[in-house]
Design a protein around this motif. Structure first.
Motif, mmCIF file in Angstrom:
data_model
loop_
_atom_site.group_PDB
_atom_site.id
_atom_site.type_symbol
_atom_site.label_atom_id
_atom_site.label_comp_id
_atom_site.label_asym_id
_atom_site.label_seq_id
_atom_site.Cartn_x
_atom_site.Cartn_y
_atom_site.Cartn_z
ATOM 1 N N LEU A 232 32.287 4.083 15.968
ATOM 2 C CA LEU A 232 31.286 4.651 16.876
ATOM 3 C C LEU A 232 30.063 3.743 16.944
ATOM 4 N N ARG A 233 29.647 3.260 15.803
ATOM 5 C CA ARG A 233 28.495 2.351 15.767
ATOM 6 C C ARG A 233 28.819 1.050 16.488
ATOM 7 N N ALA A 234 30.066 0.585 16.355
ATOM 8 C CA ALA A 234 30.473 -0.652 17.013
ATOM 9 C C ALA A 234 30.352 -0.538 18.527
ATOM 10 N N ALA A 235 30.626 0.651 19.064
ATOM 11 C CA ALA A 235 30.498 0.839 20.506
ATOM 12 C C ALA A 235 29.047 0.656 20.944
ATOM 13 N N ASP A 236 28.105 1.174 20.171
ATOM 14 C CA ASP A 236 26.691 0.985 20.493
ATOM 15 C C ASP A 236 26.281 -0.476 20.341
ATOM 16 N N ILE A 237 26.790 -1.131 19.311
ATOM 17 C CA ILE A 237 26.489 -2.549 19.114
ATOM 18 C C ILE A 237 27.023 -3.366 20.285
ATOM 19 N N ALA A 238 28.226 -3.017 20.771
ATOM 20 C CA ALA A 238 28.792 -3.710 21.924
ATOM 21 C C ALA A 238 27.899 -3.524 23.151
ATOM 22 N N LEU A 239 27.426 -2.306 23.362
ATOM 23 C CA LEU A 239 26.518 -2.056 24.490
ATOM 24 C C LEU A 239 25.255 -2.896 24.386
ATOM 25 N N ASP A 240 24.681 -2.936 23.198
ATOM 26 C CA ASP A 240 23.433 -3.666 22.992
ATOM 27 C C ASP A 240 23.595 -5.166 23.201
ATOM 28 N N ASN A 241 24.830 -5.663 23.028
ATOM 29 C CA ASN A 241 25.067 -7.106 23.117
ATOM 30 C C ASN A 241 25.868 -7.500 24.352
ATOM 31 N N ASP A 242 25.943 -6.598 25.320
ATOM 32 C CA ASP A 242 26.615 -6.865 26.588
ATOM 33 C C ASP A 242 28.058 -7.299 26.384
ATOM 34 N N VAL A 243 28.726 -6.683 25.399
ATOM 35 C CA VAL A 243 30.147 -6.943 25.139
ATOM 36 C C VAL A 243 30.971 -5.955 25.954
ATOM 37 N N HIS A 244 31.959 -6.454 26.671
ATOM 38 C CA HIS A 244 32.784 -5.587 27.514
ATOM 39 C C HIS A 244 33.634 -4.643 26.663
ATOM 40 N N ILE A 245 33.459 -3.341 26.838
ATOM 41 C CA ILE A 245 34.292 -2.332 26.195
ATOM 42 C C ILE A 245 35.416 -1.984 27.168
ATOM 43 N N GLU A 246 36.646 -2.221 26.749
ATOM 44 C CA GLU A 246 37.790 -1.927 27.617
ATOM 45 C C GLU A 246 38.164 -0.452 27.544
ATOM 46 N N THR A 247 38.252 0.089 26.330
ATOM 47 C CA THR A 247 38.621 1.495 26.165
ATOM 48 C C THR A 247 38.257 1.959 24.758
#
Length: 318
Positions: A232-247
Motif C-alpha cells: 500500500l505504501r509502495a503505491a503512494d511512493i509510486a504516485l509521488d515519483n510519477d511511476v506508472h502503476i499498471e494495476t
C-alpha cells in the motif's frame, strides 16, 4: 549408480539481469524508489541487492538498446548437483556451455529454456559482507534495512512470456527438478500459464503464453516486501515519483499474492508482492488447475485483469 531424482537440486533463484534503454533513470528507480543498494559495476552493468538477499547481488541492471530480460541465475544445492543438472541439460540439447561466473559467483553453466530465455546455474557463491555503515544489528540479517523508498526485502520470482507455457514448465520440472504448483488450462485444453517452484516457496519461475507468438520475452520480475502494508505504501511512493502503476494494489487468486504492478523507466514490468509466496510442504502436491471461466472472474476480490497484462511484455514487439 543411477542419477538421483532432480528434485531439490536447485536451491533457489539467485539473481536476474534486466536490460534497460534508460540506464540512469532505471538505476534511480531501483535505488531510490525500490530501495536496493548498489554493490559494484562491470562495464555497462550495475549490480544491485535487496537488503535480505545473502549473495553479492539480486539484480544486474544492464544498459541496452531495448528492454527485456538477460540471464537468470539459479543456485544449485551442491557442486555434485550442479554437475548432474549440467548433464541433464546437455542431454536435452539446450546447453550452451561453461562460462566465467558473474561477479560474486563461481563456475557457471549457461543454457536456454525451450523458448530461448537465457539461464545459468552455479554452486560457488560470495556471501555479502556489508560495509560498516550497512552492518545490521542482528547478525542473522544480510544487511541493515535501508529505510529508503519501498525497501524491498528480496528478489522473489521471474515471469517469462513463452510460445508454449507447458513445454517450458515441463522443461523446468524434467531438467531442473522443479514442480508445478498452479496452472491455467483454457477451454481448448491449452495450458496458458504454469507456476513452478524448487523448494518450499510456492513459485520461482513462471511461464505464461505470449500472445504475440514471440520468443524470449519477459512479463515481469518480482520483489518481495516485508509486509502487506508495504505494498500500500509502495503505491503512494509510486504516485509521488510519477511511476506508472499498471494495476493493484489487490490480491491474486492464483497463489494468493497481494500485488502492485508498475513499470520501471526502461519499460520493464515490476511486481511488488506480499505474501511473497505461499509455502508448499506437501511432498505429493498436485497442481491446482484454474479454468478459463474461473480466470475470467478476475483477481481474488473481483478486480478485472487489466488488458495490458496480456499485451505488454519486454522487449516490445515492433
Amino acid at each position: 549408480m543411477p542419477d538421483p531424482s532432480p528434485r531439490h537440486e536447485i536451491a533457489h533463484l539467485g539473481h536476474v539481469e534486466l536490460f534497460t534503454p534508460e540506464p540512469a533513470r532505471s538505476l534511480d528507480f531501483f535505488v531510490r524508489v525500490l530501495g536496493l543498494t548498489e554493490n559494484g559495476t562491470d562495464g555497462d552493468s550495475v549490480y544491485l541487492r535487496t537488503w535480505d538477499d545473502y549473495e553479492h547481488h539480486s539484480l544486474k541492471l544492464t544498459a541496452a538498446k531495448t528492454s527485456g530480460v538477460g540471464r537468470t541465475a539459479l543456485r544449485t544445492t551442491s557442486a555434485e548437483a550442479l554437475e548432474r543438472r549440467v548433464k541433464a541439460l546437455e542431454e536435452r540439447g539446450l546447453g550452451v556451455g561453461w562460462v566465467d561466473g558473474d561477479t560474486g559467483i563461481g563456475p557457471t553453466y549457461l543454457f536456454h529454456d525451450p523458448d530461448g530465455h537465457e539461464l545459468e546455474i552455479y554452486w560457488e557463491t560470495e556471501r555479502y559482507r556489508p560495509p560498516e555503515h550497512l552492518r545490521p544489528a542482528l547478525k542473522n540479517q544480510a544487511q541493515a534495512y535501508p529505510g529508503r523508498g519501498v525497501g524491498v526485502r528480496r528478489l522473489d520470482h521471474v515471469n517469462y512470456l513463452a510460445q508454449d507455457a507447458a513445454a517450458n514448465g515441463q522443461f523446468v520440472c524434467d531438467a531442473l527438478g522443479g514442480r508445478v504448483t498452479e496452472q491455467i488450462r483454457l477451454d481448448n485444453g491449452v495450458i496458458s500459464g504454469q507456476w513452478t517452484h524448487f523448494a518450499q516457496k510456492s513459485y520461482d519461475l513462471v511461464y505464461t503464453t505470449d500472445w504475440t507468438r514471440s520468443t524470449g520475452r519477459l512479463h515481469h520480475i518480482a520483489f518481495a516486501t516485508d509486509t502487506r502494508e508495504d505494498i500500500l505504501r509502495a503505491a503512494d511512493i509510486a504516485l509521488d515519483n510519477d511511476v506508472h502503476i499498471e494495476t493493484g494494489p489487490h490480491k491474486h487468486a492464483i497463489q494468493q499474492t497481494f500485488f502492485l504492478y508498475v513499470y520501471e523507466p526502461g519499460g520493464n514490468r515490476i511486481e511488488l508482492c506480499n505474501p511473497a509466496a505461499r509455502l508448499i510442504f506437501a511432498p505429493d502436491w498436485e497442481p491446482v488447475t484454474w479454468t478459463e471461466a474461473e480466470r475470467a472472474k478476475g483477481q481474488a476480490w473481483g478486480l478485472k485483469t487489466i488488458e495490458s497484462f496480456h499485451t505488454h511484455g519486454t522487449p516490445p514487439v515492433v
